[in-house]
Design a protein around this motif. Structure first.
Motif, short mmCIF file in Angstrom:
data_model
loop_
_atom_site.label_atom_id
_atom_site.label_comp_id
_atom_site.label_asym_id
_atom_site.label_seq_id
_atom_site.Cartn_x
_atom_site.Cartn_y
_atom_site.Cartn_z
N GLU A 104 -1.90 -4.44 -0.32
CA GLU A 104 -1.68 -3.33 0.61
C GLU A 104 -2.97 -3.02 1.38
N ILE A 105 -4.09 -2.95 0.65
CA ILE A 105 -5.38 -2.65 1.29
C ILE A 105 -5.80 -3.81 2.19
N LEU A 106 -5.59 -5.04 1.76
CA LEU A 106 -5.96 -6.18 2.60
C LEU A 106 -5.14 -6.19 3.89
N GLU A 107 -3.87 -5.83 3.81
CA GLU A 107 -3.03 -5.76 5.00
C GLU A 107 -3.52 -4.66 5.94
N ASP A 108 -3.83 -3.48 5.39
CA ASP A 108 -4.39 -2.41 6.21
C ASP A 108 -5.71 -2.83 6.85
N SER A 109 -6.50 -3.58 6.12
CA SER A 109 -7.78 -4.06 6.65
C SER A 109 -7.57 -4.96 7.85
N LYS A 110 -6.61 -5.85 7.76
CA LYS A 110 -6.32 -6.75 8.88
C LYS A 110 -5.79 -5.98 10.08
N ILE A 111 -4.88 -5.04 9.83
CA ILE A 111 -4.32 -4.22 10.92
C ILE A 111 -5.43 -3.45 11.63
N ASN A 112 -6.40 -2.96 10.85
CA ASN A 112 -7.51 -2.18 11.41
C ASN A 112 -8.69 -3.04 11.84
N LYS A 113 -8.49 -4.35 11.87
CA LYS A 113 -9.48 -5.30 12.36
C LYS A 113 -10.80 -5.28 11.58
N SER A 114 -10.71 -5.08 10.28
CA SER A 114 -11.90 -5.20 9.44
C SER A 114 -12.35 -6.65 9.43
#
Length: 142
Positions: free
Chosen positions: A86-96
């Motif tokens: 879940e956190i990795l997906e949010d990271s990708k969405i937020n362009k981390s």
């Protein structure tokens, strides 16, 4: 089992989990802030009660995992991986561009999990934890 964002009524259970399995807590105040602060991402997994959670800052191209715990009775069932994803997906969405975290140098299970997920040890933080234990700083490029 359900994975969802944190709610105020979860906080006591989360603090109890942290204290039982990590020996310290990030605190009720930060957990309360996580509910209303846009760049904080916190998820819980519940099976009647909260049995695990993960929290992270996602800001300025980097994700920092703050805390991550799953009740020992529920480990090795893929629950932690789902929370972490879940956190990795949010990271990708937020362009981390990367994800960083600290883990106790004697936490073999945690280090194994993070290594399996593509993290590398990049530094040691001396006396990082309240009990004086050193921490590995681990990094994953996205």
């Amino acid at each position: 089992m359900i994975i969802r964002t944190i709610k105020q009524e979860d906080i006591k259970q989360i603090v109890d989990l942290e204290l039982k399995f990590l020996g310290e807590t990030i605190g009720e105040e930060l957990l309360l802030d996580s509910i209303k602060t846009p760049h904080l991402y916190f998820y819980v997994v519940e099976d009647i009660n909260v049995i695990g959670y993960i929290g992270a800052y996602i800001l300025a191209g980097q994700t920092e995992i703050l805390n991550f715990v799953v009740d020992e009775k529920y480990q090795r069932q893929g629950i932690g991986q789902k929370l972490f994803d879940e956190i990795l997906e949010d990271s990708k969405i937020n362009k981390s561009e990367s994800v960083v975290l600290e883990v106790k140098v004697n936490n073999e299970k945690g280090i194994g999990f993070y290594t399996k997920n593509g993290f590398e040890i990049v530094n040691i933080r001396k006396n990082y934890y309240a009990d004086g234990t050193d921490a590995y700083l681990m990094l994953k490029e996205l």
